[in-house]
Enzyme design. Sequence first.
Site, PDB file in Angstrom:
ATOM      1  N   HIS A 162      -1.628 -18.506  14.842  1.00 18.44           N
ATOM      2  CA  HIS A 162      -3.011 -18.042  15.114  1.00 18.44           C
ATOM      3  C   HIS A 162      -2.946 -16.624  15.655  1.00 18.44           C
ATOM      4  O   HIS A 162      -2.561 -16.402  16.803  1.00 18.44           O
ATOM      5  CB  HIS A 162      -3.698 -18.959  16.131  1.00 18.44           C
ATOM      6  CG  HIS A 162      -5.143 -18.615  16.338  1.00 18.44           C
ATOM      7  ND1 HIS A 162      -6.156 -19.554  16.243  1.00 18.44           N
ATOM      8  CD2 HIS A 162      -5.770 -17.458  16.637  1.00 18.44           C
ATOM      9  CE1 HIS A 162      -7.315 -18.965  16.474  1.00 18.44           C
ATOM     10  NE2 HIS A 162      -7.106 -17.686  16.729  1.00 18.44           N
ATOM     11  N   HIS A 166      -4.780 -12.444  15.514  1.00 21.77           N
ATOM     12  CA  HIS A 166      -5.751 -11.433  15.079  1.00 21.77           C
ATOM     13  C   HIS A 166      -5.017 -10.109  14.896  1.00 21.77           C
ATOM     14  O   HIS A 166      -4.413  -9.607  15.848  1.00 21.77           O
ATOM     15  CB  HIS A 166      -6.860 -11.271  16.120  1.00 21.77           C
ATOM     16  CG  HIS A 166      -7.633 -12.535  16.329  1.00 21.77           C
ATOM     17  ND1 HIS A 166      -8.757 -12.841  15.608  1.00 21.77           N
ATOM     18  CD2 HIS A 166      -7.402 -13.595  17.141  1.00 21.77           C
ATOM     19  CE1 HIS A 166      -9.213 -14.028  15.977  1.00 21.77           C
ATOM     20  NE2 HIS A 166      -8.406 -14.517  16.911  1.00 21.77           N
ATOM     21  N   LYS A 171     -11.089 -20.802   8.200  1.00 17.89           N
ATOM     22  CA  LYS A 171     -11.407 -20.835   9.626  1.00 17.89           C
ATOM     23  C   LYS A 171     -12.876 -21.136   9.860  1.00 17.89           C
ATOM     24  O   LYS A 171     -13.756 -20.479   9.301  1.00 17.89           O
ATOM     25  CB  LYS A 171     -11.060 -19.471  10.243  1.00 17.89           C
ATOM     26  CG  LYS A 171     -11.377 -19.327  11.719  1.00 17.89           C
ATOM     27  CD  LYS A 171     -10.452 -20.160  12.597  1.00 17.89           C
ATOM     28  CE  LYS A 171     -10.885 -20.153  14.055  1.00 17.89           C
ATOM     29  NZ  LYS A 171     -10.301 -19.062  14.812  1.00 17.89           N
ATOM     30  N   HIS A 180     -12.359 -23.214  15.566  1.00 17.41           N
ATOM     31  CA  HIS A 180     -12.684 -22.720  16.910  1.00 17.41           C
ATOM     32  C   HIS A 180     -13.571 -23.794  17.526  1.00 17.41           C
ATOM     33  O   HIS A 180     -14.750 -23.900  17.192  1.00 17.41           O
ATOM     34  CB  HIS A 180     -13.403 -21.369  16.867  1.00 17.41           C
ATOM     35  CG  HIS A 180     -13.670 -20.829  18.242  1.00 17.41           C
ATOM     36  ND1 HIS A 180     -12.984 -19.760  18.764  1.00 17.41           N
ATOM     37  CD2 HIS A 180     -14.503 -21.254  19.223  1.00 17.41           C
ATOM     38  CE1 HIS A 180     -13.403 -19.542  20.011  1.00 17.41           C
ATOM     39  NE2 HIS A 180     -14.328 -20.436  20.308  1.00 17.41           N
ATOM     40  N   HIS A 240      -6.245 -23.090  19.684  1.00 15.02           N
ATOM     41  CA  HIS A 240      -6.231 -22.664  21.098  1.00 15.02           C
ATOM     42  C   HIS A 240      -6.911 -23.666  22.025  1.00 15.02           C
ATOM     43  O   HIS A 240      -7.914 -23.346  22.667  1.00 15.02           O
ATOM     44  CB  HIS A 240      -6.824 -21.260  21.271  1.00 15.02           C
ATOM     45  CG  HIS A 240      -8.079 -20.968  20.488  1.00 15.02           C
ATOM     46  ND1 HIS A 240      -9.203 -21.744  20.530  1.00 15.02           N
ATOM     47  CD2 HIS A 240      -8.371 -19.966  19.631  1.00 15.02           C
ATOM     48  CE1 HIS A 240     -10.127 -21.232  19.751  1.00 15.02           C
ATOM     49  NE2 HIS A 240      -9.645 -20.150  19.182  1.00 15.02           N
ATOM     50  N   ASP A 294      -3.081 -16.534  19.470  1.00 10.34           N
ATOM     51  CA  ASP A 294      -4.437 -15.985  19.549  1.00 10.34           C
ATOM     52  C   ASP A 294      -4.413 -14.571  20.131  1.00 10.34           C
ATOM     53  O   ASP A 294      -5.373 -14.135  20.760  1.00 10.34           O
ATOM     54  CB  ASP A 294      -5.377 -16.883  20.346  1.00 10.34           C
ATOM     55  CG  ASP A 294      -6.844 -16.582  20.065  1.00 10.34           C
ATOM     56  OD1 ASP A 294      -7.140 -15.922  19.050  1.00 10.34           O
ATOM     57  OD2 ASP A 294      -7.690 -17.005  20.873  1.00 10.34           O
TER      58      ASP A 294
HETATM   59  O1  DOR Z   1     -10.573 -14.505  22.842  1.00  8.86           O
HETATM   60  C1  DOR Z   1     -10.812 -14.498  21.645  1.00  8.86           C
HETATM   61  N1  DOR Z   1     -10.709 -13.380  20.898  1.00  8.86           N
HETATM   62  N2  DOR Z   1     -11.223 -15.630  21.073  1.00  8.86           N
HETATM   63  C2  DOR Z   1     -11.642 -15.661  19.805  1.00  8.86           C
HETATM   64  O2  DOR Z   1     -12.013 -16.715  19.364  1.00  8.86           O
HETATM   65  C3  DOR Z   1     -11.704 -14.434  18.998  1.00  8.86           C
HETATM   66  C4  DOR Z   1     -10.794 -13.420  19.479  1.00  8.86           C
HETATM   67  C5  DOR Z   1     -11.043 -12.029  18.905  1.00  8.86           C
HETATM   68  O3  DOR Z   1     -11.184 -11.910  17.694  1.00  8.86           O
HETATM   69  O4  DOR Z   1     -11.063 -11.068  19.674  1.00  8.86           O
HETATM   70 ZN    ZN Z   2      -8.494 -16.433  17.650  1.00  4.65          ZN
END
Ligand code: DOR
Ligand code: ZN
Length: 343
Positions: free
Chosen positions: A14, A16, A99, A136, A174, A247
């Site tokens: 997971h 970004h 997702k 999520h 998460h 995450d």
């Molecule tokens: O803390 C987070 N940041 N939770 C999420 O679900 C998205 C993520 C983000 O894309 O910044």
């Molecule tokens: Zn995330």
Amino acid sequence: MQDTLTLTRPDDWHLHLRDGAALAAVLPFTARQFARAIVMPNLRPPVTTAVQAQAYRERILAALPADADFEPLMTLYLTDNTLPREIGAARAAGVVAVKLYPAGATTNSDAGVTDIRKTYATLEAMQREGLLLLVHGEVTDGEIDVFDREAVFIERVMQPLRRDFPELKVVFEHITTQEAAQYVAASDRFTAATLTPQHLLYNRNALFTGGLRPHYYCLPVLKREQHRQALLRAVASGSPKFFLGTDSAPHAAVLKEASVCGAGCFSAPAALELYAEAFEAIGALDKLEAFASHHGPDFYGLPRNSGRVTLQRAPWQVPETLPFGDALIKPLRGGDTLNWKLL
Ligand code: DOR
Ligand code: ZN
């Protein structure tokens, strides 16, 4: 005392990565630590089609350092309007998962799902084609306290979803609560969960220590200590239903330290080291390899990695700030000394 720890190369289930200059700034950290990562689709605009996922994968590959050995695993962003036929196209394009962001739940989730029932034909196609659903797991109902949104999601969404699509593989992403840990532990082999370093290491006090601490703010938000203890018990159990998903969610420091702070902890520069710290604190270092390197690929039906990585007990300082395009970014634990170091 154990001073080195050698593991099968791990994966991050997971992550970004963003796009453009931000992508170029953060990708090398993950590519150094992990062989593969599940890349979240919450770009602006979101990655909703197979064609967009393929193009995003190409941009990630182009941003990789020349010596990197890293494979991005692509995902689609589920909307109320995702067509079932997009699932076949996604599978053919190598997309492995879709997702689910409840609309409004978190960063770039405005285009998310307003009612899970609107997506049933698409979920049916995913179950048939073998694409995973990554969830999520928070309700967005303003009546529900922000600390209760994950527990309520289990009753309102997860239970009906599991009943209606029993053979759809679902990852409860998460997880942050005792309720989610127990739910996943008790579920059948089609349900699993990822756990972040911050939810294993910190409870909600971290958000308020000596003042408001924006770099500890993520979603789902950190919870009470009793919940953190339940998450630690889940990983210490060695159950294959629990695996690594950082995450890691980069936001420029100026946007974190603003009157409205975006949700996300940027853990990529020290991810494995942070997990090692959490596992060592509960005497479970012997469970780290399976959590980081075996359970994820096994659940996704992908081969385990063949290489090895070594963590050494060697103090090092996490950089306080790092370049992030034209801006700066502050990693989780920036400025602190960690005891484990990935060689
Ligand atoms: O803390 C987070 N940041 N939770 C999420 O679900 C998205 C993520 C983000 O894309 O910044
Ligand atoms: Zn995330």
